[in-house]
Motif scaffolding. Sequence first.
Motif, short mmCIF file in Angstrom:
data_model
loop_
_atom_site.label_atom_id
_atom_site.label_comp_id
_atom_site.label_asym_id
_atom_site.label_seq_id
_atom_site.Cartn_x
_atom_site.Cartn_y
_atom_site.Cartn_z
N ALA A 271 0.82 -1.21 0.00
CA ALA A 271 0.00 0.00 0.00
C ALA A 271 0.86 1.27 0.00
O ALA A 271 0.56 2.23 -0.70
N GLY A 272 1.93 1.26 0.77
CA GLY A 272 2.76 2.45 0.91
C GLY A 272 3.38 2.90 -0.39
O GLY A 272 3.31 4.09 -0.74
N SER A 273 3.94 1.99 -1.16
CA SER A 273 4.60 2.40 -2.39
C SER A 273 3.57 2.80 -3.45
O SER A 273 3.78 3.75 -4.21
N LEU A 274 2.43 2.13 -3.47
CA LEU A 274 1.37 2.51 -4.41
C LEU A 274 0.84 3.91 -4.06
O LEU A 274 0.59 4.74 -4.94
N PHE A 275 0.71 4.16 -2.77
CA PHE A 275 0.23 5.48 -2.31
C PHE A 275 1.11 6.59 -2.85
O PHE A 275 0.61 7.59 -3.39
N LYS A 276 2.43 6.42 -2.74
CA LYS A 276 3.34 7.48 -3.20
C LYS A 276 3.20 7.71 -4.70
O LYS A 276 3.20 8.85 -5.17
N LYS A 277 3.08 6.61 -5.46
CA LYS A 277 2.97 6.75 -6.92
C LYS A 277 1.67 7.46 -7.31
O LYS A 277 1.66 8.33 -8.17
N LEU A 278 0.57 7.08 -6.64
CA LEU A 278 -0.71 7.70 -6.98
C LEU A 278 -0.73 9.17 -6.57
O LEU A 278 -1.26 10.02 -7.29
N LEU A 279 -0.11 9.46 -5.43
CA LEU A 279 -0.08 10.84 -4.96
C LEU A 279 0.71 11.71 -5.93
O LEU A 279 0.25 12.79 -6.35
N LEU A 280 1.87 11.22 -6.32
CA LEU A 280 2.71 11.96 -7.26
C LEU A 280 1.97 12.16 -8.59
O LEU A 280 1.90 13.28 -9.12
N GLY A 281 1.38 11.07 -9.10
CA GLY A 281 0.64 11.16 -10.37
C GLY A 281 -0.47 12.19 -10.28
O GLY A 281 -0.66 13.00 -11.20
N SER A 282 -1.21 12.18 -9.17
CA SER A 282 -2.36 13.07 -9.07
C SER A 282 -1.92 14.54 -8.98
O SER A 282 -2.58 15.42 -9.52
N ILE A 283 -0.79 14.78 -8.33
CA ILE A 283 -0.34 16.18 -8.21
C ILE A 283 0.11 16.71 -9.57
O ILE A 283 -0.26 17.82 -9.97
N VAL A 284 0.85 15.89 -10.32
CA VAL A 284 1.25 16.31 -11.67
C VAL A 284 0.00 16.58 -12.51
O VAL A 284 -0.11 17.61 -13.21
N MET A 285 -0.99 15.69 -12.42
CA MET A 285 -2.23 15.83 -13.19
C MET A 285 -2.94 17.15 -12.86
O MET A 285 -3.37 17.88 -13.76
N LEU A 286 -3.04 17.46 -11.56
CA LEU A 286 -3.78 18.66 -11.17
C LEU A 286 -3.02 19.94 -11.49
O LEU A 286 -3.61 20.92 -11.94
N VAL A 287 -1.71 19.93 -11.28
CA VAL A 287 -0.93 21.13 -11.59
C VAL A 287 -1.01 21.42 -13.08
O VAL A 287 -1.24 22.56 -13.51
N LEU B 130 -2.34 17.30 -22.30
CA LEU B 130 -1.61 16.08 -22.60
C LEU B 130 -0.77 15.62 -21.40
O LEU B 130 -0.72 14.44 -21.08
N LEU B 131 -0.13 16.57 -20.72
CA LEU B 131 0.64 16.20 -19.53
C LEU B 131 -0.28 15.63 -18.45
O LEU B 131 0.02 14.61 -17.83
N GLY B 132 -1.43 16.28 -18.25
CA GLY B 132 -2.40 15.78 -17.27
C GLY B 132 -2.87 14.38 -17.62
O GLY B 132 -2.98 13.51 -16.75
#
Length: 248
Positions: free
Chosen positions: A120-136, A153-155
Amino acid sequence: MKYLLILGSVIALPSFAASGGDLDASDYTGVSFWLVTAALLASTVFFFIERDRVSAKWKTSLTVSGLVTGIAFWHYLYMRGVWVETGETPTVFRYIDWLLTVPLLIVEFYLILAAATNVAGSLFKKLLLGSIVMLVAGYLGEAGVWPAMPAFLLGMAAWIYMIYELWMGEGKAACNTASPAVQSAYNAMMKIIIVGWAIYPLGYASGYLIGDGSSAMNLNLIYNLADFVNKILFGLIIWHVAVKESSA
Ligand SMILES: *C/C=C(C)/C=C/C=C(C)/C=C/C1=C(C)CCCC1(C)C
């Protein structure tokens, strides 16, 4: 009971502060702002009350669901006001809301997974990072800092990366051996990220990429629908699994 009273008075405050202006019956987008605002308030109260019905390990999940709808309710009071009074897209309120609620939804996914797996921990970090890039990326495109298409396209790339991690990554393999309730929660979470979240890029495309790029009506209508699905319906899916699992 005590926390309900506190919750009640906290949410009553901005309702007095927010002005309704004139809501025109033919303004479907404005009507959808009102509907979703009310539904978010009702679900917040519901999730907090229902905590009492579920077993200890599900309580935090319901708390997080209630926080997601509560934070969104707060922002909808303001977004609705901006829309009704100016007819403009409340981009800044929208993204402040998403910047808080999307990570909380990912915490929700983490809680489901943490009960059953050790990845769960490593998946959490990947999803969090992905979501921040998507929103920014989305914000830069909507605020006009970047041209709409490259930001989109980046999002999209960040969102597809998250789907890839959920679908092909170690979380899926770990969940295949978990309890049926956890498996159904994991599948619900995958459906939400793939189908439920897909509504947002459709809204963005309708607002900025298709036609003359001025369809603020469609953009906001689609985002409001998307928030209903991804904050309220998703919370209800978790609630359903939690109640079922608690009585088993
Ligand atoms: C409660 C709010 C939620 C779950 C918001 C989710 C937002 C998205 C999934 C946004 C996605 C976007 C893309 C995939 C492409 C770029 C534009 C965005 C930011 C609208």
